[in-house]
Design a protein around this motif. Structure first.
Motif, short mmCIF file in Angstrom:
data_model
loop_
_atom_site.label_atom_id
_atom_site.label_comp_id
_atom_site.label_asym_id
_atom_site.label_seq_id
_atom_site.Cartn_x
_atom_site.Cartn_y
_atom_site.Cartn_z
N ALA A 159 0.67 -1.15 -0.14
CA ALA A 159 -0.06 -0.21 0.06
C ALA A 159 0.71 1.25 -0.06
N ALA B 286 2.48 4.43 -2.59
CA ALA B 286 1.79 5.10 -3.77
C ALA B 286 1.11 4.53 -4.92
N GLU C 205 -0.89 -4.63 3.22
CA GLU C 205 0.28 -3.93 3.52
C GLU C 205 0.73 -4.63 4.56
N GLY D 205 3.88 3.25 2.11
CA GLY D 205 5.10 2.99 1.77
C GLY D 205 6.10 4.00 1.96
N LEU E 135 5.78 -4.85 -5.59
CA LEU E 135 7.01 -5.05 -5.00
C LEU E 135 8.01 -5.07 -6.11
N ARG F 97 12.53 -1.39 -19.01
CA ARG F 97 11.87 -2.01 -17.79
C ARG F 97 10.86 -2.83 -18.03
N PRO G 36 8.38 0.37 -8.47
CA PRO G 36 9.40 1.11 -9.12
C PRO G 36 10.13 0.44 -10.14
N GLY H 46 6.09 9.07 -12.25
CA GLY H 46 5.99 10.07 -11.38
C GLY H 46 4.80 9.27 -10.17
N LEU H 47 4.59 10.01 -9.18
CA LEU H 47 3.90 9.24 -7.94
C LEU H 47 2.62 8.29 -8.54
#
Ligand SMILES: Cc1cc2nc3c(=O)[nH]c(=O)nc-3n(C[C@H](O)[C@H](O)[C@H](O)COP(=O)(O)OP(=O)(O)OC[C@H]3O[C@@H](n4cnc5c(N)ncnc54)[C@H](O)[C@@H]3O)c2cc1C
Length: 447
Positions: free
Chosen positions: A10, A12, A32, A39, A234, A402, A417, A425-426
């Motif tokens: 949990a 962003a 979470e 996070g 993850l 990626r 990520p 961006g977020l």
């Protein structure tokens, strides 16, 4: 209990995905393992009365066209404006990852989203290959034939310390009040308001593989939750190497996840000061000559490179009256030392050396301090090697190199990520995974 979607993590990305899917009427459970959501987007008290965001002082703003999907248009006001050229570059990269995510969707859905998502006057996606364009831009920026060496060497942008992402990521933005935790709290409110179920202290130990693909999750306490699809926020390595029995996975996936390189070596020193320092903007202190060799040999650096950020100068809510919070972001920090772990004594040595280097700044009296090393990030956020970027930022692991939102396991989507949308961006990686999932579900039902 059967859900439409189970989301692992949990942060962003998980919160953004949950908000979007729940707004679209899906039954969503967000799992979470920590006692709180957010996070890395958290802000907490590290010395009585002093607040800080332990992992990052700034977050890259979510692209404006995506915020209405979350019902969070007001959130953008908290971010510094982004330059028009960066907006265009981000728009193109975003268009590309979303195009891939929405590919199987019926044309009408794609047309509708396209009309709402993209910045004005921007072509929806580039004609040429985005990765080629990126590498050409890197070459032009480095101005040298050997652009790999140029990128790995000295810093292009002191804050990102040599990371080529400086050229593509949004400029570091800020949340005006309440640290980056304010952005995490806004996303959490959006997810809950949309009707997502949030379970805290619920660590996912395994992704359930049914004959048709990912079919839910098994929690560390033995609870089994079934779902039509799973989104993992993850990193790429941890998702596949830690949450599956290796024998169940296609060999290509195992190889790719095994070969994915995490980079380590960032640390943060958090300082609570009795009075504001004599500077109000971040200062970059470059590394001593021996820093690289000390990093390679696992020795605590005697003169590490650091970004000195007086965070409470732009967000006074972080410090009590008269006090100040300054963060030091250090690079070239060995995750493990040649003679073992970072003990308390070694952490104190690192702090003392950093403060010694800052002597010319004449910092006010230190009230208290905390250290955040890669192992702490790994333990707190479950990121392999404590790597906040989800993988080494080398040319072969960036942008469209990626992994995308869809994975080789049907029903499993990757956000987080490590994914292609991570740097945009977020929460964008979470939104992209959610859009891909919705596109697949509507393609399946023929809508
Ligand atoms: C190169 C690059 C640079 C970036 N720069 C920044 C930046 O400077 N600042 C920034 O904020 N973002 C940055 N981003 C964007 C970032 O990826 C996202 O915006 C977002 O902050 C990451 O959120 P997350 O939810 O994916 O991960 P996290 O914030 O790491 O959240 C993951 C969550 O999963 C939980 N978790 C871990 N394991 C389990 C488990 N087994 N079961 C259940 N829960 C678990 C953790 O406790 C945590 O809450 C960058 C991304 C990249 C790739």
């Amino acid at each position: 209990m059967r859900y439409d979607v189970a989301i692992i993590g949990a942060g962003a990305d998980g919160l953004a995905a949950a908000a979007l899917l729940a707004r679209a009427g899906r039954r969503v459970v967000l799992l979470e393992r920590a006692p709180q959501a957010g996070g890395r987007c958290v802000t907490s008290e590290f010395v009585p009365g002093f607040l800080v965001s332990p992992y990052a002082d700034t977050v890259p703003s979510p692209p404006a066209p995506l915020l209405p999907l979350l019902g969070l248009t007001h959130l953008l006001e908290d971010f510094a404006p982004v330059g028009a050229d960066i907006m265009r570059r981000r728009g193109r990269a975003l268009a590309r990852v979303l195009e891939a995510a929405l590919a199987p969707a019926p044309q009408s859905l794609w047309q509708r989203l396209k009309a709402t998502l993209f910045v004005q006057d921007e072509r929806p996606w580039p004609g040429a290959d985005w990765a080629d364009q990126s590498i050409a831009a890197l070459r032009a920026h480095a101005g040298q034939n050997d652009w790999r060496t140029a990128l790995a060497g000295r810093a292009i942008d002191p804050e990102l310390n040599g990371s080529a992402m400086a050229l593509f990521a949004a400029p570091q933005s800020r949340v005006r009040r309440g640290g980056v935790g304010a952005a995490g709290a806004a996303l959490q409110a959006a997810a809950l308001k949309a009707g997502a179920e949030l379970r805290l202290e619920a660590e996912v130990a395994e992704i359930l593989l049914l004959r048709s693909g990912a079919g839910g999750v098994l929690l560390a306490d033995g609870t089994r939750l079934e779902a039509e699809a799973v989104i993992s926020t993850l990193d790429f390595k941890r998702t596949f190497l830690a949450l599956f029995r290796w024998s169940d996975l296609p060999p290509g996936v195992l190889r790719a996840a095994g070969a994915w390189r995490m980079s380590q070596g960032r640390a943060r020193l958090l300082l609570a000061l009795a009075a504001p320092p004599g500077f109000s903007k971040p200062i970059f202190v470059s590394a001593g000559e021996e820093a690289l060799s000390q990093f390679r040999h696992g020795v605590p650096p005697s003169a590490p490179a650091m970004l000195v950020d007086p965070v409470s100068a732009r967000d006074p809510s972080l410090a009590p009256d008269g006090g100040a919070v300054v963060t030091l972001t250090l690079s070239g920090i060995p995750p493990r030392l040649f003679d073992g772990d970072w003990t308390q004594e070694k952490r104190e040595t690192l702090l003392a050396r950093a403060l010694e280097r800052l002597a010319p700044l004449k910092l006010p009296r230190l009230v208290g301090a905390a250290t955040v090393l890669p192992a702490d990030v790994e333990q707190a956020l479950g990121l392999s090697g404590g790597d906040l970027d989800g993988g080494e930022l080398a040319p072969d692991q960036m942008l469209s190199f990626r992994p995308g939102a869809r994975t080789a396991v049907p029903g499993l989507y990757l956000a987080g990520p490590s994914s292609a949308a991570g740097p945009l961006g977020l929460g964008v990686a979470g939104l992209t995974a959610a859009l891909a999932l919705m596109a697949d579900l509507s393609a399946r039902s023929g809508r």
